[in-house]
Motif scaffolding. Structure first.
Motif, PDB file in Angstrom:
ATOM      1  N   ARG A  11     -73.829 -77.029  -8.986  1.00  0.00           N
ATOM      2  CA  ARG A  11     -73.944 -78.151  -9.928  1.00  0.00           C
ATOM      3  C   ARG A  11     -74.173 -77.679 -11.349  1.00  0.00           C
ATOM      4  O   ARG A  11     -73.993 -78.436 -12.302  1.00  0.00           O
ATOM      5  CB  ARG A  11     -75.050 -79.093  -9.467  1.00  0.00           C
ATOM      6  CG  ARG A  11     -74.647 -79.678  -8.136  1.00  0.00           C
ATOM      7  CD  ARG A  11     -75.403 -80.849  -7.718  1.00  0.00           C
ATOM      8  NE  ARG A  11     -74.897 -81.240  -6.394  1.00  0.00           N
ATOM      9  CZ  ARG A  11     -75.648 -81.532  -5.378  1.00  0.00           C
ATOM     10  NH1 ARG A  11     -76.949 -81.504  -5.508  1.00  0.00           N
ATOM     11  NH2 ARG A  11     -75.108 -81.868  -4.228  1.00  0.00           N
ATOM     12  N   ARG A  12     -74.579 -76.445 -11.479  1.00  0.00           N
ATOM     13  CA  ARG A  12     -74.687 -75.880 -12.811  1.00  0.00           C
ATOM     14  C   ARG A  12     -73.282 -75.599 -13.351  1.00  0.00           C
ATOM     15  O   ARG A  12     -72.995 -75.807 -14.527  1.00  0.00           O
ATOM     16  CB  ARG A  12     -75.488 -74.591 -12.695  1.00  0.00           C
ATOM     17  CG  ARG A  12     -75.388 -73.695 -13.868  1.00  0.00           C
ATOM     18  CD  ARG A  12     -75.936 -72.337 -13.472  1.00  0.00           C
ATOM     19  NE  ARG A  12     -76.312 -71.592 -14.637  1.00  0.00           N
ATOM     20  CZ  ARG A  12     -77.288 -70.710 -14.673  1.00  0.00           C
ATOM     21  NH1 ARG A  12     -77.993 -70.464 -13.595  1.00  0.00           N
ATOM     22  NH2 ARG A  12     -77.562 -70.059 -15.764  1.00  0.00           N
ATOM     23  N   GLY A  28     -70.473 -79.897 -13.967  1.00  0.00           N
ATOM     24  CA  GLY A  28     -71.280 -80.992 -14.493  1.00  0.00           C
ATOM     25  C   GLY A  28     -70.649 -82.332 -14.179  1.00  0.00           C
ATOM     26  O   GLY A  28     -69.440 -82.431 -13.989  1.00  0.00           O
ATOM     27  N   LEU A  86     -75.290 -81.500 -20.130  1.00  0.00           N
ATOM     28  CA  LEU A  86     -74.620 -80.589 -19.204  1.00  0.00           C
ATOM     29  C   LEU A  86     -74.380 -79.232 -19.848  1.00  0.00           C
ATOM     30  O   LEU A  86     -74.324 -78.207 -19.179  1.00  0.00           O
ATOM     31  CB  LEU A  86     -73.265 -81.166 -18.778  1.00  0.00           C
ATOM     32  CG  LEU A  86     -73.278 -82.549 -18.147  1.00  0.00           C
ATOM     33  CD1 LEU A  86     -71.856 -83.045 -17.964  1.00  0.00           C
ATOM     34  CD2 LEU A  86     -74.005 -82.505 -16.819  1.00  0.00           C
ATOM     35  N   PRO A 115     -71.493 -75.054 -18.002  1.00  0.00           N
ATOM     36  CA  PRO A 115     -70.609 -75.329 -16.871  1.00  0.00           C
ATOM     37  C   PRO A 115     -69.174 -74.954 -17.238  1.00  0.00           C
ATOM     38  O   PRO A 115     -68.863 -74.788 -18.412  1.00  0.00           O
ATOM     39  CB  PRO A 115     -70.739 -76.840 -16.690  1.00  0.00           C
ATOM     40  CG  PRO A 115     -71.047 -77.350 -18.053  1.00  0.00           C
ATOM     41  CD  PRO A 115     -71.834 -76.271 -18.746  1.00  0.00           C
ATOM     42  N   LEU A 159     -66.126 -80.134 -15.932  1.00  0.00           N
ATOM     43  CA  LEU A 159     -66.835 -81.391 -16.137  1.00  0.00           C
ATOM     44  C   LEU A 159     -66.112 -82.495 -15.375  1.00  0.00           C
ATOM     45  O   LEU A 159     -64.914 -82.701 -15.560  1.00  0.00           O
ATOM     46  CB  LEU A 159     -66.888 -81.754 -17.629  1.00  0.00           C
ATOM     47  CG  LEU A 159     -67.560 -80.748 -18.569  1.00  0.00           C
ATOM     48  CD1 LEU A 159     -67.554 -81.293 -20.005  1.00  0.00           C
ATOM     49  CD2 LEU A 159     -68.981 -80.454 -18.120  1.00  0.00           C
ATOM     50  N   LEU A 213     -77.536 -82.584 -11.939  1.00  0.00           N
ATOM     51  CA  LEU A 213     -77.895 -81.540 -12.892  1.00  0.00           C
ATOM     52  C   LEU A 213     -78.439 -80.309 -12.187  1.00  0.00           C
ATOM     53  O   LEU A 213     -78.869 -79.352 -12.825  1.00  0.00           O
ATOM     54  CB  LEU A 213     -78.924 -82.062 -13.889  1.00  0.00           C
ATOM     55  CG  LEU A 213     -78.389 -83.098 -14.869  1.00  0.00           C
ATOM     56  CD1 LEU A 213     -79.504 -83.748 -15.641  1.00  0.00           C
ATOM     57  CD2 LEU A 213     -77.386 -82.456 -15.816  1.00  0.00           C
TER      58      LEU A 213
END
Ligand code: ATP
Ligand code: MG
Lengths: 262, 300
Positions: free
Chosen positions: A93-94, A97, A172, A177, A180, B185
């Motif tokens: 998830r990093r 985003g 984000l 990241p 996206l 996040l």
């Protein structure tokens, strides 16, 4: 910088092969093969309920929180299989985003919102100057710095919707990241704000690979390099945006973009 | 002709009928409300009128004397505060933890639904049953004897289900969008709970918890067999001795002076009842103050 080099390679940012997804007994995605090009804006269009959000939420695996979702096939992000056992969701998830339909800043000060993911991945607060710099950089990148620089301690949910959505994009960026995902990021905004956010997305293109779901044909046409049309959980057509809107290859696509599906 | 009336927006026969109905319903519901509130008001007024003469500084600070026909209620006041405090410290952490698990972690399956059903049913168990459970479990099995600890724990078991239910409601009032934002996040479930879910529901949780606990102030049956004594003005100073000793309590004292002891002056039981209600009111006001604070703080 490696990010620049990446744009020139042919490795897709997201690649799914034979992706099937079930919510319980209900199959929402059927053998979805999609390559999302790195450094480009790809828009995902299709009638309501065709599985656009489902696809997006499969890529960062946020769907799994529901508990009754089952997936088969492969999903790769930047060449890495995200369904592998050793994948750590926080790391995924990093890298990937997500921006939601309704702006959802956390009920924290603007500053803490921008720093939220940054602090999570750092394992705590950083030195003040470093954090200040991160905040300024992220907010500048989304063209929000001048508007909110005096209101960094204000609760983010008090900002205007446009500012909130930009903030959601800004938060984000500090964890760098590469992809996206945006699920109808403008549908809660008025036309002016939509335009502003669209321009922002276009600005981020190149540095980030962006997959954006939209119901707005004009938006898909204006603000994307490639376009994917989905229908009932299947990909019908994937081509360059210009081509799709000028000479769609499939009858269903033509019907949809001419407004015959609603 | 009616056409013209209509165009001038004058009331038509049907409007008159609606207006009559309107008045009728308003009267009906209004009187029902009055009917409901009246007894409460009468009780409060009577209690105040009859109990106020008993109140004095000495009433709060002195021990009962002369076969409980004179003196104050100090040991009962202190005893009730102790029992309720034990109940609070036992039921709140456990109840909140349980609610967090059920609301944030537990998958939505048959087992979870069964647990939820059990909790709701548990909340409906009569207090005398809890009392007997307390005797069996805390007094005898865990060998705590009849003591403040056993009584407090019995009350804790009794309030736990309602604490769980009210906490879960507060947790679920936190918009799902906040959780998704957090997860997307890269926050883990526990980070999400710590940083977003709890901070945004803590006032709600406290409100509910205090409200539930305030109801236990007046409970008699669960403490009668587990820790409350009819007459025991002496209280040990040592913390642990205090916990494991019996105590007098407001609710039981009220029962005693109104029915068990002869020659009690009339204002004494009313005074005790007035103080008991006062304690509940104070706790409720704290809860209401929290709720008002919460309204002012609402961030979404
Ligand atoms: N959590 C869920 N549980 C069960 N079914 C779901 C869930 N989420 C979506 N679905 C179903 O999966 C299908 C695809 O939904 P999805 O939300 O992906 O559509 P969408 O293309 O994003 O639609 P929209 O344009 O309305 O956002 C729909 O039929 C929907 O009913
Ligand atoms: Mg959707």
């Amino acid at each position: 910088m490696w990010r620049v080099a990446l744009v020139e390679t042919t490795m897709p940012a997201i690649r799914t092969k034979g992706l099937n997804l079930w919510y319980g007994d209900f199959q929402a995605l059927f053998d979805v093969d999609i390559d999302v090009k790195a450094g480009k804006v790809t828009s995902l269009i299709g009638p309501s309920g065709c599985g656009k959000s489902t696809y997006l939420r499969a890529v960062n695996r946020i769907n799994e929180r529901l508990g009754y979702v089952r997936t088969t096939g492969t999903i790769e992000v930047m060449g890495q299989n995200v369904l592998a056992d050793e994948v750590e969701l926080t790391q995924l998830r990093r890298e990937v985003g997500m921006v939601f339909q309704r702006p959802n800043p956390l009920p924290l000060p603007v500053r803490d919102n921008v720093l939220f993911a940054y602090r999570l991945h750092r394992g705590g607060k950083g030195p003040r100057e470093e954090e200040d710099q991160v905040v300024e950089e992220a907010l500048r990148e989304v063209l929000l710095w001048d508007k909110v620089k005096d209101r960094l301690d204000q609760t983010a949910t008090e900002l205007s919707l446009e500012e909130q959505q930009k903030l959601c994009i800004a938060r984000l960026l500090p964890v760098k990241p590469s992809v996206l995902l945006m699920d109808e990021p403008c549908s809660a905004l008025d036309p002016e704000a939509t335009k502003a956010v669209e321009e922002l997305i276009w600005r981020l293109r190149g540095d980030y690979s962006i997959l954006i779901v939209t119901h707005n044909m004009a938006q898909a046409r204006r603000a994307s390099d490639e376009c994917i049309f989905m229908l009932m959980g299947k990909v019908v057509e994937h081509s360059r945006t210009g081509d799709m809107f000028v000479s769609p290859q499939q009858q269903e696509t033509a019907d949809y973009i001419e407004g015959r599906y609603g | 002709m009616t056409d013209i009336d209509f165009k001038s927006f004058k009331a038509q026969p049907l409007d008159y009928k609606n207006q009559r109905n309107q008045r009728l319903y308003r009267l009906l519901f209004g009187w029902m409300t009055v009917l409901l509130i009246l007894p409460v008001l009468i009780i409060l007024v009577l209690l105040t009128a009859k109990g106020a003469p008993a109140l004095s500084w000495e009433f709060f600070t002195a021990d009962p004397i002369n076969g409980m026909t004179e003196g104050g209620i100090f040991p009962c006041l202190i005893g009730t505060i102790w029992i309720v405090a034990v109940a609070l410290f036992a039921s709140v952490p456990l109840g909140v933890a349980c609610a967090v698990y059920l609301s944030e972690y537990a998958p939505d399956n048959t087992l979870t639904r069964l647990i939820n059903l059990a909790i709701i049913n548990l909340a409906g168990v009569p207090s005398i049953v809890h009392a007997l459970f307390g005797v069996g479990a805390f007094v005898m099995f865990f060998d705590l004897g009849t003591s403040i600890l056993a009584a407090g724990l019995t009350l804790a078991v009794m309030t736990m289900p309602v604490v769980i239910v009210s906490t879960r409601e507060s947790l679920q009032a936190v918009p799902q969008a906040f959780r998704e934002a957090c997860w997307s996040l890269g926050a883990t479930r526990s980070q999400t709970i710590r940083k977003v879910v709890i901070p945004n529901s803590v006032t709600g949780i406290l409100t509910g918890v205090i409200l539930e606990v305030s109801r236990t102030v007046g409970e008699t049956a669960p403490i009668m067999f587990t820790g409350a004594a009819l007459f025991l003005p002496f209280v040990p100073d040592n913390f642990f001795e205090r916990l494991s000793s019996q105590t007098m309590a407001m609710s039981l004292h009220l029962f005693t002076v109104s029915t068990q002891v002869p020659n009690v002056p009339e204002e004494l039981p009313f005074g005790v009842a007035l103080v008991l209600i006062g304690m509940v009111l104070v706790l409720n006001s704290v809860s209401i103050a929290f709720r008002m604070y919460l309204r002012g703080q609402k961030k979404w």
